[in-house]
Scaffold this motif. Structure first.
Motif, PDB file in Angstrom:
ATOM      1  N   GLY A 126      -0.563  -9.840   9.768  1.00 54.41           N
ATOM      2  CA  GLY A 126      -1.581  -8.823   9.524  1.00 54.41           C
ATOM      3  C   GLY A 126      -1.824  -8.631   8.043  1.00 54.41           C
ATOM      4  N   PHE A 127      -2.858  -7.910   7.737  1.00 53.25           N
ATOM      5  CA  PHE A 127      -3.239  -7.695   6.346  1.00 53.25           C
ATOM      6  C   PHE A 127      -2.549  -6.456   5.790  1.00 53.25           C
ATOM      7  CE2 PHE A 127      -6.767 -10.076   8.188  1.00 53.25           C
ATOM      8  CZ  PHE A 127      -6.916 -11.096   7.255  1.00 53.25           C
ATOM      9  N   PRO A 128      -2.175  -6.473   4.515  1.00 59.76           N
ATOM     10  CA  PRO A 128      -1.606  -5.267   3.895  1.00 59.76           C
ATOM     11  C   PRO A 128      -2.661  -4.175   3.785  1.00 59.76           C
ATOM     12  CG  PRO A 128      -2.031  -6.939   2.242  1.00 59.76           C
ATOM     13  CD  PRO A 128      -2.265  -7.593   3.577  1.00 59.76           C
ATOM     14  N   VAL A 129      -2.186  -2.954   3.534  1.00 59.19           N
ATOM     15  CA  VAL A 129      -3.070  -1.797   3.428  1.00 59.19           C
ATOM     16  C   VAL A 129      -3.312  -1.481   1.958  1.00 59.19           C
ATOM     17  CG1 VAL A 129      -3.393   0.614   4.070  1.00 59.19           C
ATOM     18  CG2 VAL A 129      -2.118  -0.914   5.577  1.00 59.19           C
ATOM     19  N   MET A 130      -4.544  -1.243   1.593  1.00 56.08           N
ATOM     20  CA  MET A 130      -4.875  -0.825   0.235  1.00 56.08           C
ATOM     21  C   MET A 130      -4.898   0.697   0.177  1.00 56.08           C
ATOM     22  SD  MET A 130      -5.615  -1.856  -2.859  1.00 56.08           S
ATOM     23  CE  MET A 130      -6.287  -3.544  -2.722  1.00 56.08           C
ATOM     24  N   LEU A 131      -4.070   1.263  -0.683  1.00 51.73           N
ATOM     25  CA  LEU A 131      -3.964   2.714  -0.784  1.00 51.73           C
ATOM     26  C   LEU A 131      -4.390   3.182  -2.169  1.00 51.73           C
ATOM     27  CD1 LEU A 131      -0.429   3.210   0.836  1.00 51.73           C
ATOM     28  CD2 LEU A 131      -2.646   3.452   1.953  1.00 51.73           C
ATOM     29  N   SER A 132      -5.046   4.333  -2.199  1.00 49.56           N
ATOM     30  CA  SER A 132      -5.428   4.954  -3.462  1.00 49.56           C
ATOM     31  C   SER A 132      -4.398   6.021  -3.810  1.00 49.56           C
ATOM     32  CB  SER A 132      -6.821   5.586  -3.358  1.00 49.56           C
ATOM     33  OG  SER A 132      -7.802   4.598  -3.122  1.00 49.56           O
ATOM     34  N   THR A 133      -3.764   5.897  -4.958  1.00 53.95           N
ATOM     35  CA  THR A 133      -2.757   6.857  -5.396  1.00 53.95           C
ATOM     36  C   THR A 133      -3.137   7.394  -6.773  1.00 53.95           C
ATOM     37  OG1 THR A 133      -1.356   5.257  -6.573  1.00 53.95           O
ATOM     38  CG2 THR A 133      -1.041   5.453  -4.189  1.00 53.95           C
ATOM     39  N   ALA A 134      -2.314   8.313  -7.269  1.00 54.53           N
ATOM     40  CA  ALA A 134      -2.560   8.878  -8.595  1.00 54.53           C
ATOM     41  C   ALA A 134      -2.450   7.809  -9.674  1.00 54.53           C
ATOM     42  CB  ALA A 134      -1.575  10.007  -8.864  1.00 54.53           C
ATOM     43  N   ASN A 135      -1.715   6.742  -9.379  1.00 52.58           N
ATOM     44  CA  ASN A 135      -1.530   5.656 -10.342  1.00 52.58           C
ATOM     45  C   ASN A 135      -2.453   4.476 -10.057  1.00 52.58           C
ATOM     46  OD1 ASN A 135       0.577   7.066 -11.668  1.00 52.58           O
ATOM     47  ND2 ASN A 135       2.024   6.380 -10.110  1.00 52.58           N
ATOM     48  N   GLY A 136      -3.476   4.713  -9.264  1.00 45.29           N
ATOM     49  CA  GLY A 136      -4.409   3.639  -8.950  1.00 45.29           C
ATOM     50  C   GLY A 136      -4.192   3.090  -7.552  1.00 45.29           C
ATOM     51  N   GLN A 137      -4.816   1.976  -7.252  1.00 39.25           N
ATOM     52  CA  GLN A 137      -4.703   1.381  -5.928  1.00 39.25           C
ATOM     53  C   GLN A 137      -3.496   0.445  -5.856  1.00 39.25           C
ATOM     54  OE1 GLN A 137      -8.601  -0.415  -5.160  1.00 39.25           O
ATOM     55  NE2 GLN A 137      -9.169   1.383  -3.971  1.00 39.25           N
ATOM     56  N   ILE A 138      -2.792   0.516  -4.715  1.00 39.16           N
ATOM     57  CA  ILE A 138      -1.640  -0.344  -4.501  1.00 39.16           C
ATOM     58  C   ILE A 138      -1.710  -0.942  -3.105  1.00 39.16           C
ATOM     59  CG2 ILE A 138      -0.195   1.055  -6.034  1.00 39.16           C
ATOM     60  CD1 ILE A 138       1.161   2.177  -3.538  1.00 39.16           C
ATOM     61  N   LEU A 139      -0.989  -2.043  -2.926  1.00 35.10           N
ATOM     62  CA  LEU A 139      -0.895  -2.677  -1.616  1.00 35.10           C
ATOM     63  C   LEU A 139       0.381  -2.220  -0.923  1.00 35.10           C
ATOM     64  CD1 LEU A 139      -2.018  -6.345  -2.364  1.00 35.10           C
ATOM     65  CD2 LEU A 139      -3.300  -4.576  -1.142  1.00 35.10           C
ATOM     66  N   ALA A 140       0.291  -1.914   0.365  1.00 33.27           N
ATOM     67  CA  ALA A 140       1.454  -1.493   1.142  1.00 33.27           C
ATOM     68  C   ALA A 140       1.480  -2.263   2.462  1.00 33.27           C
ATOM     69  CB  ALA A 140       1.413   0.007   1.407  1.00 33.27           C
ATOM     70  N   LYS A 141       2.671  -2.397   3.013  1.00 34.11           N
ATOM     71  CA  LYS A 141       2.841  -3.094   4.284  1.00 34.11           C
ATOM     72  C   LYS A 141       2.898  -2.096   5.430  1.00 34.11           C
ATOM     73  CE  LYS A 141       5.569  -6.682   1.996  1.00 34.11           C
ATOM     74  NZ  LYS A 141       6.903  -7.338   1.934  1.00 34.11           N
ATOM     75  N   ARG A 142       2.415  -2.510   6.573  1.00 33.60           N
ATOM     76  CA  ARG A 142       2.461  -1.662   7.754  1.00 33.60           C
ATOM     77  C   ARG A 142       3.850  -1.715   8.388  1.00 33.60           C
ATOM     78  NH1 ARG A 142      -2.907  -0.590   9.335  1.00 33.60           N
ATOM     79  NH2 ARG A 142      -4.448  -1.970   8.328  1.00 33.60           N
ATOM     80  N   ALA A 143       4.245  -0.586   8.986  1.00 29.60           N
ATOM     81  CA  ALA A 143       5.548  -0.513   9.639  1.00 29.60           C
ATOM     82  C   ALA A 143       5.494   0.543  10.732  1.00 29.60           C
ATOM     83  CB  ALA A 143       6.649  -0.174   8.639  1.00 29.60           C
ATOM     84  N   THR A 144       6.534   0.588  11.547  1.00 26.53           N
ATOM     85  CA  THR A 144       6.648   1.588  12.598  1.00 26.53           C
ATOM     86  C   THR A 144       8.039   2.204  12.539  1.00 26.53           C
ATOM     87  OG1 THR A 144       5.112   0.414  14.063  1.00 26.53           O
ATOM     88  CG2 THR A 144       6.542   2.064  15.069  1.00 26.53           C
ATOM     89  N   ILE A 145       8.087   3.529  12.455  1.00 25.96           N
ATOM     90  CA  ILE A 145       9.364   4.250  12.462  1.00 25.96           C
ATOM     91  C   ILE A 145       9.745   4.504  13.920  1.00 25.96           C
ATOM     92  CG2 ILE A 145      10.595   6.301  11.684  1.00 25.96           C
ATOM     93  CD1 ILE A 145       8.424   6.618   9.524  1.00 25.96           C
ATOM     94  N   ARG A 146      10.840   3.945  14.331  1.00 25.15           N
ATOM     95  CA  ARG A 146      11.246   4.077  15.728  1.00 25.15           C
ATOM     96  C   ARG A 146      11.528   5.526  16.114  1.00 25.15           C
ATOM     97  NH1 ARG A 146      15.198   1.195  15.270  1.00 25.15           N
ATOM     98  NH2 ARG A 146      16.907   2.705  15.292  1.00 25.15           N
TER      99      ARG A 146
END
Length: 211
Positions: A126-146
């Motif tokens: 799958g594709f990583p998620v692009m997130l907007s933060t106070a420090n700019g945009q970053i890439l994050a991985k998807r996960a599931t908390i059991r």
């Protein structure tokens, strides 16, 4: 002398008798006896200070950004920290973490260190998620908390995003809050109520004012 003080005195006297009995049963030298007594006195003093100063220690914890958290009348209550935010003690797959509750975050976000400690695997495909933060945009991985537990609140299979760019910050987002029956702020206290599973009502979150 109060009842609590009397019980404490009895406890200390009983502990002292047990220690002395054990020492004399082995018949050690005077020096060994004195060293043992000093060691036990230090331990007893430390325990006494922790018990007597528990309120002060709690205030110090709040000063460093750890607000009080309790379960009262079926609700979980979190006191606002000195920084104006709500910090919760949370268990992720049984691993304890301190997390920021942020209604402005759509999804729960975890640092890479927390994901590793709680054995939360990120999706390889799958594709990583692009997130907007106070420090700019970053890439994050998807996960599931059991499993995630906060006070008397619990959720299974909660979506999350993971990135080492979060540093040591872990955030509870709206996807967890929306599973609750309700949540609101009264004064400096965040009140979280579990969903009424018998009625299967959708949560109706209010606006979190952290100013």
């Amino acid at each position: 002398m109060s009842d609590d003080q009397s019980l404490s005195a009895i406890w200390y006297i009983g502990a002292l008798i047990l220690v002395l009995s054990a020492l004399f049963a082995r018949r050690p030298g005077i020096g060994a006896i004195l060293r043992s007594l000093i060691g036990w006195a230090i331990i007893a003093g430390a325990v006494y200070m922790v018990v007597e100063q528990r309120d002060t220690l709690a205030r110090l914890a709040e000063r460093f950004g750890i607000g009080g958290q309790s379960v009262e009348g079926g609700t979980t209550r979190i006191e606002m920290g000195p920084d104006g935010h709500f910090w919760a003690r949370v268990e992720l797959n049984g691993v304890s973490r301190r997390m920021l509750i942020d209604s402005g975050a759509t999804t729960t976000a975890l640092s890479q260190a927390t994901a590793d400690a709680a054995s939360i695997e990120t999706s390889g495909g799958g594709f990583p998620v692009m997130l907007s933060t106070a420090n700019g945009q970053i890439l994050a991985k998807r996960a599931t908390i059991r499993s995630i537990t906060l006070g008397n609140l619990h959720a299974d299979n909660l979506d999350a995003v993971v990135s080492d760019r979060f540093g040591d910050l872990d955030v509870i987002g709206m996807n967890f809050l929306s599973r609750l029956g309700s949540w609101r702020v009264e004064g400096r206290t965040l009140i979280l109520e579990p969903a009424d599973t018998s009625e299967h009502e959708a949560a109706r979150p209010s606006v979190l004012d952290q100013s």
